[in-house]
Design an enzyme around this catalytic site. Structure first.
Site, PDB file in Angstrom:
ATOM      1  N   SER A  65      23.999  20.021  46.176  1.00 37.23           N
ATOM      2  CA  SER A  65      22.581  20.078  45.868  1.00 37.23           C
ATOM      3  C   SER A  65      21.936  18.697  45.781  1.00 37.23           C
ATOM      4  O   SER A  65      21.752  18.044  46.795  1.00 37.23           O
ATOM      5  CB  SER A  65      22.376  20.879  44.589  1.00 37.23           C
ATOM      6  OG  SER A  65      21.109  21.500  44.582  1.00 37.23           O
ATOM      7  N   ASP A  85      20.485   9.822  56.971  1.00 37.36           N
ATOM      8  CA  ASP A  85      19.437   9.929  57.988  1.00 37.36           C
ATOM      9  C   ASP A  85      18.699   8.615  58.192  1.00 37.36           C
ATOM     10  O   ASP A  85      18.286   8.293  59.305  1.00 37.36           O
ATOM     11  CB  ASP A  85      18.434  11.019  57.598  1.00 37.36           C
ATOM     12  CG  ASP A  85      18.943  12.420  57.914  1.00 37.36           C
ATOM     13  OD1 ASP A  85      20.094  12.537  58.402  1.00 37.36           O
ATOM     14  OD2 ASP A  85      18.202  13.397  57.672  1.00 37.36           O
ATOM     15  N   LYS A 121      24.862  23.430  49.293  1.00 32.98           N
ATOM     16  CA  LYS A 121      23.811  24.166  48.585  1.00 32.98           C
ATOM     17  C   LYS A 121      22.467  23.542  48.940  1.00 32.98           C
ATOM     18  O   LYS A 121      22.097  22.493  48.441  1.00 32.98           O
ATOM     19  CB  LYS A 121      24.009  24.143  47.079  1.00 32.98           C
ATOM     20  CG  LYS A 121      22.911  24.930  46.366  1.00 32.98           C
ATOM     21  CD  LYS A 121      23.036  24.846  44.874  1.00 32.98           C
ATOM     22  CE  LYS A 121      21.861  25.570  44.214  1.00 32.98           C
ATOM     23  NZ  LYS A 121      20.565  24.884  44.432  1.00 32.98           N
TER      24      LYS A 121
END
Length: 494
Positions: free
Chosen positions: A302, A313, A327
């Site tokens: 999470s 990224d 999650k």
């Protein structure tokens, strides 16, 4: 018109909470909405009929409030593994826990198939010291089965007065080995950020979960490391998020912002397009551009995955370890008022800056490093991940099912950590580390294939040994004692 004030959170386990993000109003319009409402009220009439039947005819007088709460709880848990109802006490406990201090055992948990599953033990707590492992399934607490309990009820039972004892019965590993673990309750002071210097040139920072104290703790850790390591010798940071089950959304955003100064960090997207929210970095970058290595594993979930995915990224960090939990959903805490507790409702999915949804897939590290697992823990070191949870939100056909979640207690045996140190110091390149991993995996596959062939050979040998049938000469003169022998009956008297 119904107005709801919501708190957004990201965490797989009890104890994750969030920040106020505002309120919104929903007003159904149109004929189709009216028809849908009619169907809803018809179904509610069914609930009312059943409720009255139970109240009037059940063998003992039931508690009306408990019946309603059980019905609400059942409705929410039928949606997905992370939606649930919290009564007033559980809601208060959750708020206390996210402040970073509470009483209990120190276990992050979730519910799975009626049992309580350990997501991760919290560092330096009774659970961690007693050897509770990520992936353990708690079946009983002090001899009382957790079957039939809500997750909140099970958590309440594990909590208690400081210095009192509790026994957990757990199933461990693929063979579901049954173990009894005795623990002593303590005040759980969660220090969510720990740091040290790996002499003489690397700052190590471990975040155990994302609480209200996390960003302040990270800021202090970075300042201390920068003060103690001369800038010309400073190689970079290791950010350890292994077995971190998640926590507060705003804190995960702030942690990412400590390492970047522009661009999107994460977006959340609900059922309706106008509910999309984007969280962007502000000019800050406390790390001053120094290289960053992030460690993740199957217990990183999470909010941890938001941090890892954003830094990956942005190409701001290299990720080392194993695939994360997966999650990728957001839960909103909706207080119900009048001492009625709160709903924890899944309201959105989150996406990394490049638009990736990691729901039931996880974050793949740039460099996979598997730890050497002790023989007694082999087969018990892997989390099954979000994709294995019953009722999880689907995410296409290429879902991934968990990965290794073992972290050696002895730091000298921590392969992922030492790979991070080697990469930062230039001792090894990323390509060299990948080649080492590929060789380890190839050797493991070859060894498994050899064992399989050896097993086949043993089977062939056993099939080749035939037992020759007995001849008449081999038969015994008398029937064996185990077989019935027919004897002539008494002669008829005439």
């Amino acid at each position: 018109m119904m107005r709801k004030t919501s708190l957004v959170l990201l965490g797989v386990a009890i104890g994750a909470s969030a920040v106020v993000v505002g309120s919104r109003s929903n007003l159904p319009v149109g004929g189709s909405a009216v028809a849908a409402a009619s169907d809803v009220y018809r179904n509610l009439n069914l609930f009312g009929d059943v409720f009255e039947k139970v109240r009037n005819d059940y063998v003992e007088k039931p508690d009306d409030k408990k019946m309603v709460e059980a019905a609400v709880s059942g409705m929410l848990t039928s949606l997905d593994p992370h939606s649930s109802y919290m009564d007033a006490k559980s809601f208060t406990d959750m708020q206390v826990q996210t402040r970073g201090a509470f009483g209990g055992l120190g276990i992050e948990v979730m519910q799975e198939d009626g049992l309580v599953k350990v997501v991760a033990p919290i560092d330096d707590t009774p659970a961690a010291r007693a050897g509770v492992l990520s992936g353990d399934l708690i079946t009983a607490i002090d001899g009382d089965s957790v079957q039939g309990m809500t997750l909140n009820q099970a958590v309440d039972k594990m909590r208690g007065d400081v210095n009192t004892n509790v026994k957990l019965t757990v199933l461990r590993g693929p063979k579901k080995e049954k173990l009894d673990i005795n623990l002593t309750r303590a005040v759980i002071q969660i220090k969510s950020v720990r740091s040290r210097i790996d002499q003489p040139d690397i700052g190590y920072i471990r975040i155990t979960q994302f609480t209200e104290q996390t960003f302040d703790g990270l800021k202090d850790a970075i300042a201390k490391i920068q003060k103690e390591i001369p800038a010309d010798k400073f190689k970079g940071y290791v950010l350890d998020l292994r077995n971190n089950p998640g926590g507060l959304l705003d804190q995960s955003v702030a942690v990412v912002n400590a390492f970047i100064d522009h661009g999107e960090i994460v977006s959340t997207r609900g059922r309706n397009a106008d509910e999309t929210q984007r969280y962007n970095a502000r000019p800050m970058d406390l790390s001053k551009g120094k290289p960053v290595i992030v460690l993740i594993n199957g217990g990183s979930a999470s909010a941890s995955e938001i941090v890892a995915g954003a830094l990956q990224d942005h190409k701001r960090a290299t990720l080392i370890g194993t695939r994360s939990f997966g999650k990728g959903s957001v839960q909103t805490i909706i207080p119900l008022g009048q001492n009625n507790g709160a709903l924890r409702l899944t309201t959105a999915r989150y996406y990394t800056p490049s638009g990736r949804s990691i729901q039931a897939k996880g974050i793949e590290p740039d460099i996979i490093v598997l730890e050497d697992v002790p023989d007694e823990l082999k087969g018990k070191d892997k989390t099954e991940g979000e994709a294995s949870l019953k009722g999880h939100l689907k995410n296409g056909d290429d879902e991934e099912h968990g990965s290794q979640a073992y972290v050696p207690a002895d730091e000298t045996k921590d392969k992922a950590l030492h790979a991070a140190y080697d990469l930062l110091r230039g001792v090894k390149t990323a390509d060299a580390l990948k080649a080492e991993t590929a060789k380890v995996e190839a050797d493991a596959k070859a060894a498994a294939a050899e064992r399989k062939e050896a097993s086949k050979a043993d089977t062939v040998k056993s099939d080749a040994v035939k037992i020759a049938p007995k001849t008449d000469a081999d038969k015994p003169d008398a029937a064996p004692k185990s077989e019935p022998v027919l004897k002539p009956g008494p002669a008829d008297s005439k």
